[in-house]
Design a protein around this motif. Sequence first.
Motif, short mmCIF file in Angstrom:
data_model
loop_
_atom_site.label_atom_id
_atom_site.label_comp_id
_atom_site.label_asym_id
_atom_site.label_seq_id
_atom_site.Cartn_x
_atom_site.Cartn_y
_atom_site.Cartn_z
N UNK A 124 -3.25 -1.60 9.37
CA UNK A 124 -2.79 -2.12 8.07
C UNK A 124 -2.51 -0.98 7.10
N UNK A 125 -3.37 0.02 7.07
CA UNK A 125 -3.14 1.16 6.19
C UNK A 125 -1.87 1.90 6.61
N UNK A 126 -1.70 2.13 7.90
CA UNK A 126 -0.51 2.83 8.38
C UNK A 126 0.74 2.02 8.06
N UNK A 127 0.69 0.71 8.27
CA UNK A 127 1.84 -0.15 7.99
C UNK A 127 2.23 -0.08 6.51
N UNK A 128 1.25 -0.21 5.65
CA UNK A 128 1.52 -0.23 4.21
C UNK A 128 2.12 1.08 3.73
N UNK A 129 1.57 2.19 4.16
CA UNK A 129 2.03 3.48 3.64
C UNK A 129 3.31 3.96 4.32
N UNK A 130 3.47 3.70 5.62
CA UNK A 130 4.70 4.12 6.29
C UNK A 130 5.91 3.32 5.80
N UNK A 131 5.69 2.12 5.31
CA UNK A 131 6.80 1.30 4.83
C UNK A 131 7.25 1.62 3.42
N UNK A 164 -3.45 9.68 9.80
CA UNK A 164 -2.07 10.16 9.92
C UNK A 164 -1.05 9.18 9.35
N UNK A 165 -1.24 7.88 9.56
CA UNK A 165 -0.30 6.89 9.04
C UNK A 165 -0.28 6.88 7.53
N UNK A 166 -1.44 6.95 6.94
CA UNK A 166 -1.60 6.99 5.48
C UNK A 166 -0.96 8.25 4.92
N UNK A 167 -1.32 9.39 5.49
CA UNK A 167 -0.82 10.67 5.02
C UNK A 167 0.69 10.80 5.25
#
Length: 181
Positions: free
Chosen positions: A52-59, A133-136
């Motif tokens: 969820x964190x990766x999805x939110x930030x990568x988008x 990594x997704x967040x960053x």
Amino acid sequence: MIRTALDTLYLVAGWLAGGFLVLIFVLMMVLSAGRPLGINLPAGDDIVSWCMAAMAFLGLAHTFRAGEMIRVGLLIDTLSERARRPFEITALVVGCGFVGFFAWNAVVMTWYSWRFADMTQGVIAIPLWIPQLGFTGGLVILAIALVDELVHVVRGGEPRYEKPKPKTAEEVVEQAIQSGV
């Protein structure tokens, strides 16, 4: 060439966000349907939260460039075209500052997690830098998109993150349908 590379970067980040959304769906279905069947996915909740964190930030960058990011333009929309440009540039500079600061600290945090071999807390222990990594990455790509847009607007271009105003009733209805209202 740089324009193509940047647009591809934003698109790939959007596709990755979509992939994480699909992964969240699959994991949630396995977790929900698996309970009555006796199927247990260890750390499933942890993996879903990382996705969820990766999805939110990568988008974020793709959403920004598509003009779908929520923007309060009440003040800017009332200004003349001549007075509007400095406000747009100021807003982009402030956005670059905040997102740049946030991205820098996310990179430092992820680097420290890697350097000190921090591990996740939970059912399974994996290196903490992997879910970070997704967040960053999402924050860094958003910072790039904001700087890209700032350079474009300072050079005299119209903001690409803003959708054109509807001119007819049909266009209003079409934009409402596309936005899901």
